[in-house]
Design a protein around this motif. Structure first.
Motif, PDB file in Angstrom:
ATOM      1  N   HIS A   1      -0.589  -9.343  -2.329  1.00  0.00           N
ATOM      2  CA  HIS A   1      -1.831  -8.854  -2.786  1.00  0.00           C
ATOM      3  C   HIS A   1      -0.873  -7.228  -3.158  1.00  0.00           C
TER       4      HIS A   1
ATOM      5  N   HIS B   1      -2.745  -2.208  -2.292  1.00  0.00           N
ATOM      6  CA  HIS B   1      -3.090  -0.875  -1.252  1.00  0.00           C
ATOM      7  C   HIS B   1      -2.095   0.194  -1.966  1.00  0.00           C
TER       8      HIS B   1
ATOM      9  N   ASP C   1       3.198  -3.759   4.060  1.00  0.00           N
ATOM     10  CA  ASP C   1       1.885  -4.273   3.926  1.00  0.00           C
ATOM     11  C   ASP C   1       1.753  -3.678   2.125  1.00  0.00           C
TER      12      ASP C   1
ATOM     13  N   TYR D   1       1.528  -0.467  10.704  1.00  0.00           N
ATOM     14  CA  TYR D   1       0.092  -1.118   9.923  1.00  0.00           C
ATOM     15  C   TYR D   1      -1.168  -0.558   9.689  1.00  0.00           C
ATOM     16  N   HIS D   2      -1.016  -0.575   8.269  1.00  0.00           N
ATOM     17  CA  HIS D   2      -2.345   0.632   7.927  1.00  0.00           C
ATOM     18  C   HIS D   2      -2.041   2.291   8.122  1.00  0.00           C
TER      19      HIS D   2
HETATM   20 ZN   LIG Z   1      -3.656  -4.555   4.252  1.00  0.00          ZN
END
Ligand SMILES: [Zn+2]
Length: 434
Positions: free
Chosen positions: A179, A182, A188, A316-317
């Motif tokens: 993906h 982001h 990520d 994360y995020h």
């Molecule tokens: Zn994500």
């Protein structure tokens, strides 16, 4: 410097170049990122128009952003999108207004549990605008008037994705998906994007048995769009891997496909085991794009390779998922494992023993001598015996590796040696149609 570490540095350099770009599920940041990937691989960039129906979903309007800030009463920018693109809720509609602190707080996200990190937030399918900031900054804001500006656009346009197809000797495909939606977050998933790019480059330099399809897509809507527009190609996908979160220090995790016992599931587990400690997760309909590839109408053999799984690390995020959180050596290790999985799939064939009545005399053929002088000769001898015993046209080399407890590479080498001595033949029907 060993090869994996050197490659890790190259992958990290690509990650670092992509890092400042503001990406989302659509928009120019995605196109800019694909232009950089295209310097490494011949990526096909596809554009799908807003409003296109894709199964139960619709391709959304395209979002672009030029600038965003919050100014205090003295006209000082206290939040600046140009310093960190996480400051703006992704898909924020344009706004330019003066607000009281109370009103402004209705449009702020922060993380009290991590007061120095900026959270990453999105609102793709519900019109909204907001800023994200550190909790520490939020608690220091004084009463007064604030001026906010988000110079964005949400208009008819396109969803952009990247695709690379590598033609192999067979039509059977291996799907590699990552993906790309982001903004400035590294593990990520710039880690997965850059790893897939280097994996593609490596496969392009060889002559693979399988065909390979690489997808660089926005999460969820990207895989749904690709599946809806390419339904006829899906039947060729034999194996698949979603790559995400492959640059942190955590141990590797493999999440199995919905089928649970597909060749990719067994191959990934076998490879990770051969490198040391790792985790395996059964399939669940939550996570990355394996959710769509493994939906019951497709039920593809697609698993997901990560280091620490999503949501299980505090960075994360948040803005802490940065260029310090991901290191070249971890990216290099991830590349090593991916290549090992690919090599296993490429070599996992079914053979038939041409001398099945009792053991053939290996010494007479020099097969014992060949192995006798090497360290670990006993294991090589065992590998020969296992391959001969199990090659009845029914068992693949991975079956034999699993049953014998020997590494796949050793079993594969034994099969090569036995082929050279005409003690085995390849079963075409069961091992891919070259
Ligand atoms: Zn994500």
């Amino acid at each position: 410097m060993n090869k994996a570490i050197h490659l890790g540095e190259e992958i990290y350099a690509l990650v670092s170049r992509l890092y400042p770009i503001c990406r989302s599920i659509t928009g120019n940041g995605v196109r800019e990122s694909f232009a950089i990937l295209s310097e490494h691989i011949p990526l096909q960039v596809r554009e799908v128009a807003t409003g296109t129906k894709v199964f139960d979903w619709t391709v959304p309007r395209e979002w672009n952003i030029k600038d965003a800030w919050i100014k205090n009463e003295r006209g000082e920018k206290i939040v600046d999108f140009k310093k960190c693109n996480l400051h703006v809720l992704s898909y924020s509609v344009p706004v330019h207004a003066k607000l009281s602190l109370g009103e402004l707080k209705q449009h702020i996200f922060a993380l009290p549990e991590h007061p120095d990190r900026i959270p990453y937030r999105t609102s793709y399918y519900k019109e909204n605008w907001a800023f994200c900031m550190t909790h520490r900054q939020l608690t220091q804001l004084r009463d007064g008037q604030y001026e906010v500006c988000i110079d964005s656009s949400l208009e008819e346009g396109h969803l952009t994705y990247g695709e690379l197809f590598v033609q192999g000797k067979t039509a059977d495909e291996v799907l590699i998906s990552c993906h790309t939606c982001h903004p400035s977050l590294v593990n990520d998933n710039l880690s997965g994007v850059a790893l897939a790019t280097f994996l593609a480059r490596s496969i392009l330099s060889g002559e693979p048995r399988y065909s390979y399809r690489f997808l660089f897509i926005p999460g969820t809507i990207g895989s749904i769009t690709w599946l809806a527009l390419n339904e006829s190609k899906v039947r060729n996908i034999e194996h698949g891997l979603v790559l995400a979160g492959v640059g942190d220090a955590g141990k590797f995790h493999y999440k199995k496909s919905r089928r649970g016992d597909a060749e990719i599931d067994r191959a990934a587990v076998h490879v990770l085991k051969s490198f040391g400690d790792f985790g395996v997760e059964e399939f669940s309909p939550y996570g990355y794009d394996e959710r769509q590839f493994c939906s019951p109408g497709f039920d593809l053999a697609v698993g997901c390779l990560t280091r620490t799984p999503h949501g299980q690390y505090s960075e994360y995020h948040t803005s802490a998922d940065d260029l310090n959180f991901v290191r070249p050596e971890y990216l290099g290790e991830s590349f090593e494992r991916c290549i090992a999985i690919v090599n296993l799939l490429e070599s996992n064939r079914v053979y038939k023993n041409l001398n099945p009545k009792c053991e053939p005399q290996l010494g007479r053929r020099g097969l014992y001598q060949m192995i006798g002088g090497h360290e670990g000769g006993k294991r090589k001898e065992l590998a020969l015996l296992w391959v001969l015993n199990q090659s009845d046209g029914e068992h693949s080399l991975l079956d034999i590796a699993e049953r014998s407890g020997l590494p796949f590479e050793l079993i594969n080498e034994a099969a090569d040696a036995l082929m050279e001595h005409e003690l085995l033949e390849l079963c075409e029907s069961n091992g891919g149609n070259t």
